[in-house]
Design a protein around this motif. Structure first.
Motif, PDB file in Angstrom:
ATOM      1  N   HIS A  36      46.918  36.824  46.884  1.00  0.00           N
ATOM      2  CA  HIS A  36      47.868  36.395  45.856  1.00  0.00           C
ATOM      3  C   HIS A  36      48.293  34.949  46.064  1.00  0.00           C
ATOM      4  N   THR A  93      45.427  32.484  45.205  1.00  0.00           N
ATOM      5  CA  THR A  93      45.217  32.329  43.765  1.00  0.00           C
ATOM      6  C   THR A  93      46.286  31.450  43.137  1.00  0.00           C
ATOM      7  N   GLU A  94      47.525  31.651  43.504  1.00  0.00           N
ATOM      8  CA  GLU A  94      48.596  30.829  42.941  1.00  0.00           C
ATOM      9  C   GLU A  94      48.497  29.377  43.386  1.00  0.00           C
ATOM     10  N   VAL A 129      44.741  28.112  41.682  1.00  0.00           N
ATOM     11  CA  VAL A 129      44.533  28.346  40.255  1.00  0.00           C
ATOM     12  C   VAL A 129      45.790  28.065  39.463  1.00  0.00           C
ATOM     13  N   TYR A 156      49.298  35.319  36.832  1.00  0.00           N
ATOM     14  CA  TYR A 156      48.122  34.632  37.374  1.00  0.00           C
ATOM     15  C   TYR A 156      46.908  35.540  37.147  1.00  0.00           C
ATOM     16  N   ASP A 161      43.899  37.850  37.890  1.00  0.00           N
ATOM     17  CA  ASP A 161      43.599  38.735  39.020  1.00  0.00           C
ATOM     18  C   ASP A 161      42.078  38.843  39.136  1.00  0.00           C
TER      19      ASP A 161
END
Length: 597
Positions: A150, A153-154, A157, A168, A170
């Motif tokens: 998590h 990704t944050e 992205v 966000y 997945d």
């Protein structure tokens, strides 16, 4: 009429098309799919569809917020209610060995329009449910690695604040759906083997949780000091039942796979019953050990089982629980992806969807177009959308499908069995017998009365109370007799009153013939009138009938010697109707041209 508007006749035809039923084809086994699934395969598919993340999350949520330790009663009542729905699916799955599940069952009993709506309801249910499971799978795996996925990704992205979209993307959830779709596209055997692997691992871990949980159980946690067994009372148990009912959603995958079963008439009911029993046992036992290990009011609703083992000093068992939850969610995802393209295939075969989805891959024998398109749609849902709001509608869709299937069973009770169709008048059924004589009709009536009622029919005591469902207006109507070939006409078997009238008429004729023969024998008549018996061989006076037979004209088909008929009369003791020689002897005196005595 205003130009451009449809006529009344066209509207009537349109409404009739919306209400038309799919014909029942119970005996056909021909299919474009591969019949390769055994009873064990179907059972594990059902277990995989029901025993998912709810076992690891739902038990703690219901126990802490709704029912307390009485959550096991909530699961038991929910299992009974689910069993009633499952029996409806089992009966339909055995009678109709075709894919389609609730869509097909509605089509054959309630009409095309309702089937179209239920079909799309089931499709959306599988789409949203599969995407939600993939998101839960991703979140659980991310939690095992301290949310590193998590955070990554944050950081690389970014996030966004858009209505109906997730914060966000997945990618992990999208990747697991793509991977599962690849296995599903390899054929029913490959996907079944993969489901076997995850289901067996999940069941072994559940067995481990139950054994270790009973070892660590403390009966004091059910005492009055901790709030008692049912701290929320009966209302809490019923509220928990309403939530626990959706833990058993998933057995319909067995009905959707019936067209690929080797022996669906036996395998589908057995698999549904066994899988529901295993799922109910797992939920009840796990909820029991969970509330015995730690007090119900101290449970963690998000990860109740793992937290319970951690609080009892068995933190290593938490990793086993996490592995079990991952395997369980994999089986649920496989069940959704397995059923989804087959529902689309059934709708396309019936002409209610694009025909490209009715094509089956020649090698794997699976609906490849449905897997690619709807697998891609599920991937997009899991990747981008916020599914929390959409998941709330799943309960409505599930209840709607179950309601229509149960109603279809009742409607099917009142539908008469359709007459067997033939290719034309020149191809009669060789098994149909022509019934000419009265004895044949008596035998036929006795056979019809001895037969048991058609399976699936309501008991006669219940029919008067549900007469409004009878399309013929007769709540106690019985199935029609099969078409028979009666003399001089092609007609269905007459009713009992017509048979009795026919019996009395023919008995009078036979008795007249026997009375005439007795009078002529007593008068010493040497030979019966040729016009009366029409060429039947007779005895000469003073002989035994072996050496002095009379000349015989062209005998009629089925005629018997007079001696045989006379002996049958004597053996019957004056009841010659059961030894009737042939239909041409049953003519009245007026038809034979002889005046009665």
């Amino acid at each position: 009429m205003v130009r451009g508007l449809p006529s009344t006749a066209s509207l009537v035809r349109f409404c009739q098309k919306l209400n038309r039923l799919k014909p029942l084809e119970e005996s056909t086994m021909e299919t474009s799919l591969r019949r390769c699934l055994s009873t064990l395969d179907l059972t594990l598919l059902g277990v995989g569809g029901m025993v998912g993340s709810g076992l690891y999350v739902l038990t703690g949520t219901v126990a802490k917020q709704m029912a307390g330790p009485a959550v096991l009663l909530s699961f038991a009542v929910a299992a009974v209610a689910s069993l009633l729905s499952a029996l409806c699916y089992a009966e339909f799955g055995a009678r109709l060995p075709r894919t389609g599940s609730a869509y097909l069952f509605t089509y054959v009993s309630m009409g095309e329009l309702w089937a179209f709506l239920i079909g799309w309801n089931v499709l959306l249910e599988y789409l949203i449910g599969g995407a939600a499971v993939a998101r839960a799978w991703s979140g659980y795996l991310d939690a095992m690695f301290n949310h590193r996925i998590h955070n990554f990704t944050e950081a690389y992205v970014g996030t966004w604040q858009v209505p109906l979209l997730a914060h966000y993307p997945d990618f992990l959830a999208a990747g697991i759906i793509i991977l599962a779709s690849v296995f599903i596209s390899c054929g029913a055997r490959v996907s079944s083997w993969l489901n076997h692997t995850f289901s067996v691992v999940s069941l072994v871990i559940i067995l481990f949780i139950i054994i270790l949980g009973f070892i660590l159980a403390r009966p004091h946690n059910w005492s009055a000091e901790e709030g008692g067994f049912a701290p929320f009372g009966f209302s809490g148990i019923m509220a928990g039942t309403a939530t626990c009912f959706y833990a058993f959603v998933g057995f319909d995958v067995i009905a959707a796979s019936s067209e690929e079963a080797r022996n669906p008439k036996q395998a589908v009911p057995v698999a549904i019953t066994i899988s529901l029993g295993l799922a109910a046992g797992a939920y009840i036992l796990v909820s029991t050990v969970l509330t015995l290990m730690v007090p119900w009011h101290s449970l963690d609703p998000d990860s109740a089982l793992a937290d319970a083992f951690y609080r009892r000093g068995y933190s290593w068992a938490g990793f086993i629980v996490a592995a079990g939850s991952i395997c369980a969610m994999n089986t649920v995802l496989l069940s959704s992806l397995f059923s989804l393209p087959r529902i689309v295939y059934a709708m396309a075969v019936d002409g209610l969807f694009f025909q490209v989805f009715a094509r089956v891959h020649p090698r794997t024998q699976v609906p490849m177009a449905g897997i690619l398109v709807f697998g891609g749609l599920m991937t997009c849902l899991a990747l981008l959308l916020d599914l929390e709001a959409l998941v709330q509608f799943l309960s409505i869709g599930t209840l709607l499908a179950y309601t229509f299937v149960a109603t279809s069973i009742i409607v099917l009770r009142f539908q008469r069995a359709p007459p067997s169709s033939s290719s034309g008048p020149a191809s009669p059924d060789p098994s149909v017998k022509e019934y000419h004589s009265f004895s044949d009709h008596i035998q036929l009536v006795g056979t019809e009365q001895a037969l048991a009622p058609e399976p699936g029919q309501l008991r006669p005591a219940l029919r008067p109370y549900l007469g409004f469902l009878d399309p013929h207006g007769a709540p106690d109507s019985s199935p029609e007799y099969p078409p028979q070939h009666l003399p001089h006409a092609e007609a269905k078997l007459p009713d009992l009153a017509a048979l009795l009238h026919l019996a009395a008429d023919r008995a009078r004729r036979v008795f007249w013939l026997w009375h005439l023969a007795q009078q002529r024998e007593s008068a010493g008549v040497a030979r019966a009138d040729h016009h009366t018996l029409r060429g039947v061989p007779q005895h000469q006076p003073g002989g035994d009938g072996t050496d002095c037979a009379a000349p015989q004209p062209a005998a009629l088909p089925g005629a018997q010697p007079h001696g045989v008929a006379h002996q049958s009369v004597n053996r019957a003791g004056g009841l010659p109707m059961l030894a009737l020689p042939s239909p041409h002897l049953l003519r009245s005196p007026e038809e034979l041209g002889v005046s009665s005595v």
